[in-house]
Scaffold this active site. Structure first.
Site, PDB file in Angstrom:
ATOM      1  N   ASP A  16       0.844  -1.195   0.000  1.00  0.00           N
ATOM      2  CA  ASP A  16       0.000   0.000   0.000  1.00  0.00           C
ATOM      3  C   ASP A  16       0.877   1.241   0.000  1.00  0.00           C
ATOM      4  O   ASP A  16       1.779   1.381   0.829  1.00  0.00           O
ATOM      5  CB  ASP A  16      -0.898   0.003   1.243  1.00  0.00           C
ATOM      6  CG  ASP A  16      -1.716   1.282   1.366  1.00  0.00           C
ATOM      7  OD1 ASP A  16      -2.656   1.439   0.575  1.00  0.00           O
ATOM      8  OD2 ASP A  16      -1.406   2.101   2.253  1.00  0.00           O
ATOM      9  N   GLU A 116      -2.661   0.331  -4.305  1.00  0.00           N
ATOM     10  CA  GLU A 116      -2.557  -0.917  -3.559  1.00  0.00           C
ATOM     11  C   GLU A 116      -2.465  -2.102  -4.512  1.00  0.00           C
ATOM     12  O   GLU A 116      -3.241  -2.196  -5.475  1.00  0.00           O
ATOM     13  CB  GLU A 116      -3.769  -1.075  -2.637  1.00  0.00           C
ATOM     14  CG  GLU A 116      -3.603  -2.128  -1.551  1.00  0.00           C
ATOM     15  CD  GLU A 116      -4.673  -1.991  -0.469  1.00  0.00           C
ATOM     16  OE1 GLU A 116      -4.632  -0.998   0.278  1.00  0.00           O
ATOM     17  OE2 GLU A 116      -5.553  -2.860  -0.412  1.00  0.00           O
TER      18      GLU A 116
END
Length: 421
Positions: A16, A116
């Site tokens: 992320d 992500e």
């Protein structure tokens, strides 16, 4: 008890990018993403504009986060508020994916969102080292080459990697953490409130609370048949997710069977006239139909959501209707949405609209209707319009309603990802 020995034991990273939009904008301005006070807002000219991202320090010290409003940001000289540069964000996201590709083949990378990604590193461990070492290398590469911070959760499946990321890695000093099935009782079952677990929203949490379930551990030990009776297939997923079990393949949705095409829009102002709302619904039906056609898909279940203005205490409705013949034709979607709108709309001021096409089938499965000989031409016309827009831009062909005061498509055609380039 679940026998984990029978389940796949992969090594999957969930990477992320930390406050991605805000971090990119900070680096573009020569600022340190972790130490500056910066917010990205959709439109600086509207005080009610939504904050799309906030730097970590702005989040921590001023409690400004994604979803806050522009008027909530304090008048502090240290804080910079900027508009998004979506084209740049997307370009950087693509370059970061190329960093992942240095360590694993493309088929081992699943881009979950612009900031992500999931990376299966099983086949790369004998080359680069264990999963944690690979995560550290990727993290170092991104920070060195882009000056952008990131975190990584590692797990035996996509779900566990995501849970590890959200519940531990983001809080860890190193930004990296790993969970195995042995960690489930200690690290996952104590999670409460339930909405802190990925995949459980406020509405489901409230229902589970009403059943006496307040922790993930209680969910894992609840009667499976009762969960399935209450939630259907989702009850089965909730139960096994509470045990950390996820059999999704990399690249597939984490929750299987949820494939649909949709669009939602927070309107730039309150819409008080019924006809104006209908204009926006038509524009959105065109976009949903286009997305379905892009994937050569059609659907039978049409859902319409209408959210009322907060000035009238919010509320709204969300209703669905299943039709006999699958479709990806704009006007057919529009007719169903209008039926739902006319049946459930109570005249309140509208501020947001969502439309979804579900119950998806391949477009090749569509059958001709002997009583509607024009259906094939309407379907083909949609593909022709798509090709024109693909070549000349989404604003090349617009309906007349898009040039009225109610239309939003003309303005949105100049945006990337719903925001300025």
């Amino acid at each position: 008890m679940v026998d984990y020995s029978t389940l796949p034991q992969n090594k999957i990273l969930c990477v992320d990018m930390k406050s991605f939009y805000a971090s990119c904008s900070a680096v573009m301005r020569g600022l340190d993403p972790l130490n500056c006070y910066l917010a990205v807002a959709g439109n600086l000219e509207r005080q009610g504009s939504v904050v799309l991202a906030a730097s970590p320090r702005l989040k921590k010290e001023f409690r400004i986060k994604t979803g806050s409003r522009l008027f909530e940001i304090p008048n502090d000289p240290r804080i910079q508020v900027v508009e998004p540069s979506m084209a740049t964000y997307l370009r950087i996201s693509t370059e970061i994916s190329r960093v992942f590709n240095r360590y694993v083949p493309k088929e081992a990378i699943h881009t979950y969102s612009v900031d992500e990604s999931f990376i299966k590193v099983d086949g790369a461990i004998h080359i680069w080292g264990d999963a944690t070492t690979i995560a550290e290398k990727i993290k170092d590469d991104i920070e060195r080459e882009f000056q952008l911070p990131c975190t990584a959760g590692i797990g035996p499946n996509m779900l566990m990697a995501k849970l590890c990321l959200d519940l531990e890695a983001k809080k860890a000093r190193s930004g990296i953490a790993e969970w195995t099935f042995a960690d489930v009782p200690e690290k996952l079952w104590n999670v409460s409130p339930l909405s802190e677990m990925w995949g459980i929203g406020r509405r489901i949490e409230k229902t589970l609370n009403g059943m006496g379930i307040f922790t993930v551990g209680q969910l894992a030990r609840f009667d499976l048949e009762k969960l399935e009776k209450k939630f259907g297939i989702m009850g089965n997923q909730l139960y096994y997710h509470a045990w950390g079990i996820d059999l999704s393949n990399l690249g597939a949705p984490i929750i299987e069977g949820q494939i649909s095409f949709g669009k939602s829009q927070v309107l730039l102002r309150d819409y008080k006239e019924k006809e104006e709302v209908e204009h926006v619904i038509l524009e959105m039906c065109e976009e949903v139909a286009r997305r379905a056609r892009t994937h050569r898909k059609a659907g039978r279940t049409v859902s319409l959501g209408i959210g009322y203005s907060q000035e009238e205490f919010g509320g709204g409705f969300h209703r669905s209707k299943t039709i006999y013949r699958p479709t990806n034709v704009t006007m057919e979607l529009y007719k169903v949405c209008l039926d739902l709108f006319h049946e459930y709309y109570n005249g309140h001021t509208v501020r947001n609209i969502s439309i979804t096409l579900g119950n998806i089938v391949d477009d090749s499965e569509l059958q001709l209707d002997l009583f509607d000989m024009g259906a094939g031409k309407r379907r083909e016309l949609g593909y022709v319009v798509d090709r024109v827009r693909e070549r000349f831009g989404s604003g090349a062909l617009l309906r007349a309603i898009s040039y009225t005061a109610a239309g939003t498509a003309k303005q949105r055609a100049t945006l990337v990802g719903g925001h300025k380039m």
